[in-house]
Enzyme design. Structure first.
Site, PDB file in Angstrom:
ATOM      1  N   GLY A 191       0.776  -1.254   0.000  1.00 46.54           N
ATOM      2  CA  GLY A 191       0.000   0.000   0.000  1.00 46.54           C
ATOM      3  C   GLY A 191       0.799   1.291   0.000  1.00 46.54           C
ATOM      4  CD1 TRP A 238       4.482   2.784  -4.805  1.00 47.41           C
ATOM      5  CD2 TRP A 238       3.636   2.874  -6.881  1.00 47.41           C
ATOM      6  NE1 TRP A 238       5.509   2.596  -5.698  1.00 47.41           N
ATOM      7  CE2 TRP A 238       5.024   2.644  -6.967  1.00 47.41           C
ATOM      8  CE3 TRP A 238       2.887   2.955  -8.049  1.00 47.41           C
ATOM      9  CZ2 TRP A 238       5.688   2.511  -8.200  1.00 47.41           C
ATOM     10  CZ3 TRP A 238       3.526   2.828  -9.277  1.00 47.41           C
ATOM     11  CH2 TRP A 238       4.918   2.607  -9.351  1.00 47.41           C
ATOM     12  CG  ASP A 290      -1.585  -6.986  -4.644  1.00 48.03           C
ATOM     13  OD1 ASP A 290      -0.708  -6.142  -4.890  1.00 48.03           O
ATOM     14  OD2 ASP A 290      -1.332  -8.211  -4.548  1.00 48.03           O
ATOM     15  CG  ASP A 326      -5.184 -12.159 -12.262  1.00 50.97           C
ATOM     16  OD1 ASP A 326      -4.631 -11.119 -12.691  1.00 50.97           O
ATOM     17  OD2 ASP A 326      -4.922 -13.299 -12.686  1.00 50.97           O
ATOM     18  CG  ASP A 380       5.543  -1.145  -7.815  1.00 52.68           C
ATOM     19  OD1 ASP A 380       6.466  -1.346  -8.623  1.00 52.68           O
ATOM     20  OD2 ASP A 380       5.722  -1.058  -6.588  1.00 52.68           O
ATOM     21  CE  LYS A 433       7.701  -3.797  -9.941  1.00 55.28           C
ATOM     22  NZ  LYS A 433       8.579  -3.224  -8.945  1.00 55.28           N
TER      23      LYS A 433
HETATM   24  C1  LIG Z   1       6.184  -4.623  -5.789  1.00 58.53           C
HETATM   25  S1  LIG Z   1       4.630  -5.095  -5.149  1.00 58.53           S
HETATM   26  C2  LIG Z   1       3.754  -3.560  -5.137  1.00 58.53           C
HETATM   27  C3  LIG Z   1       4.178  -2.608  -4.058  1.00 58.53           C
HETATM   28  C4  LIG Z   1       3.248  -1.418  -3.941  1.00 58.53           C
HETATM   29  N1  LIG Z   1       3.351  -0.534  -5.099  1.00 58.53           N
HETATM   30  C5  LIG Z   1       3.507  -0.597  -2.722  1.00 58.53           C
HETATM   31  O1  LIG Z   1       3.873   0.561  -2.850  1.00 58.53           O
HETATM   32  O2  LIG Z   1       3.339  -1.101  -1.605  1.00 58.53           O
HETATM   33  C6  LIG Z   1       3.929  -5.927  -6.504  1.00 58.53           C
HETATM   34  C7  LIG Z   1       2.521  -6.452  -6.270  1.00 58.53           C
HETATM   35  O3  LIG Z   1       1.948  -6.858  -7.504  1.00 58.53           O
HETATM   36  C8  LIG Z   1       0.965  -7.826  -7.182  1.00 58.53           C
HETATM   37  N2  LIG Z   1       0.501  -8.539  -8.371  1.00 58.53           N
HETATM   38  C9  LIG Z   1       1.203  -9.389  -9.146  1.00 58.53           C
HETATM   39  N3  LIG Z   1       0.425  -9.877 -10.128  1.00 58.53           N
HETATM   40  C10 LIG Z   1      -0.807  -9.309  -9.979  1.00 58.53           C
HETATM   41  C11 LIG Z   1      -2.031  -9.426 -10.694  1.00 58.53           C
HETATM   42  N4  LIG Z   1      -2.155 -10.224 -11.761  1.00 58.53           N
HETATM   43  N5  LIG Z   1      -3.091  -8.717 -10.241  1.00 58.53           N
HETATM   44  C12 LIG Z   1      -2.976  -7.908  -9.164  1.00 58.53           C
HETATM   45  N6  LIG Z   1      -1.841  -7.764  -8.451  1.00 58.53           N
HETATM   46  C13 LIG Z   1      -0.762  -8.455  -8.855  1.00 58.53           C
HETATM   47  C14 LIG Z   1       1.692  -8.706  -6.186  1.00 58.53           C
HETATM   48  O4  LIG Z   1       0.788  -9.474  -5.436  1.00 58.53           O
HETATM   49  C15 LIG Z   1       2.457  -7.668  -5.358  1.00 58.53           C
HETATM   50  O5  LIG Z   1       1.770  -7.355  -4.185  1.00 58.53           O
END
Ligand SMILES: C[S@@+](CC[C@H](N)C(=O)[O-])C[C@H]1O[C@@H](n2cnc3c(N)ncnc32)[C@H](O)[C@@H]1O
Length: 235
Positions: free
Chosen positions: A93, A95, A111, A127, A151, A191
């Site tokens: 969370g 961002w 997420d 998803d 991200d 990203k």
């Molecule tokens: C690097 S973290 C994000 C950090 C976040 N921006 C923050 O500031 O706290 C990446 C996130 O992408 C999520 N993610 C990966 N594939 C996803 C998808 N298909 N749908 C939703 N979320 C996804 C992962 O579960 C993970 O929590």
């Protein structure tokens, strides 16, 4: 086709001075416990000694990732007062917190993982690549987003190329979604990884946005191949 332009140095300079805090620079060693693999011990040691992790904890950000968005937004001024924002891959969370702190009116985060409530943010567990989830996000937002930020990173399977491809696929899904649904003039952040694989997506972004930038925040680990594409001015 021209390469995406980088912002000039003046804009790229990041000023954290207002938020400067004292960080005690104590290096903590992590012993390799019986059941802990060398790799996870290394990760934990790096976390414990990372100045951005310490700073995030001290300032109340949920993740060190918050500093990446702070840097991106300082450079490009994407979060406007009263912006409507979609945060893809919101957990835990950081961002979303930054978006709210910087004046966003409404933030919807999605997420795969559960996220503890964040004041001012509506959360969906699901998803993002599923159309039903995308529709739900748009419905909850109630109007076209001004900013879509992703991200998202695929869970690593340990095979570098596979991990790379899976995360780029998420960035692509986010990019085409942004092209379709952003408000005119809106912005998109995603990203990606250095080392290619984004050609078609980049072309599509250049065609549909006024400017596309590559940005590597200082808070993004230098050994990481991660970087961000920032597209501004949805045509
Ligand atoms: C690097 S973290 C994000 C950090 C976040 N921006 C923050 O500031 O706290 C990446 C996130 O992408 C999520 N993610 C990966 N594939 C996803 C998808 N298909 N749908 C939703 N979320 C996804 C992962 O579960 C993970 O929590």
């Amino acid at each position: 086709m021209t390469e995406p332009t980088k912002p000039d140095n003046k804009r790229r300079r990041v000023n954290f001075s207002k938020e400067k805090i004292e960080i005690r620079d104590t290096h903590e060693k992590v012993r390799t416990a019986k059941k802990r693999t060398e790799q996870s011990a290394r990760w934990l040691e790096r976390q414990l000694n990372d100045p951005y992790v310490k700073r995030a904890r001290a300032e109340g950000w949920r993740s060190r990732a918050a500093f990446k968005l702070i840097e991106i937004d300082d450079a490009y001024k994407l979060i406007k007062r009263d912006s409507y924002v979609l945060d893809l891959g919101v957990a835990p969370g950081g961002w979303a917190q930054v978006a709210i702190k910087r004046g966003a009116k409404k933030v919807i985060g999605v997420d795969l993982l559960h996220v503890n409530p964040i004041e001012g943010v509506d959360l969906i567990v699901g998803d993002f690549t599923e159309q039903e989830i995308q529709n739900q996000m748009l419905e909850m937002l109630g109007r076209k987003p001004d900013l879509i930020m992703s991200d998202m990173a695929a869970n690593t399977v340990g095979h570098r190329e596979t991990d790379h491809i899976r995360t780029i696929a998420l960035a692509e899904a986010a990019a085409y979604f942004a092209i379709e649904f952003l408000e005119t003039g809106g912005s998109f952040i995603t990203k990606v990884f250095q080392g290619g694989g984004v050609g078609e997506m980049l072309d599509a972004l250049k065609k549909n946005f006024k400017k596309v930038y590559h940005f590597k925040p200082k808070s993004s680990r230098s050994e990481s191949v991660e970087l961000f594409l920032v597209a501004t001015g949805r045509k």
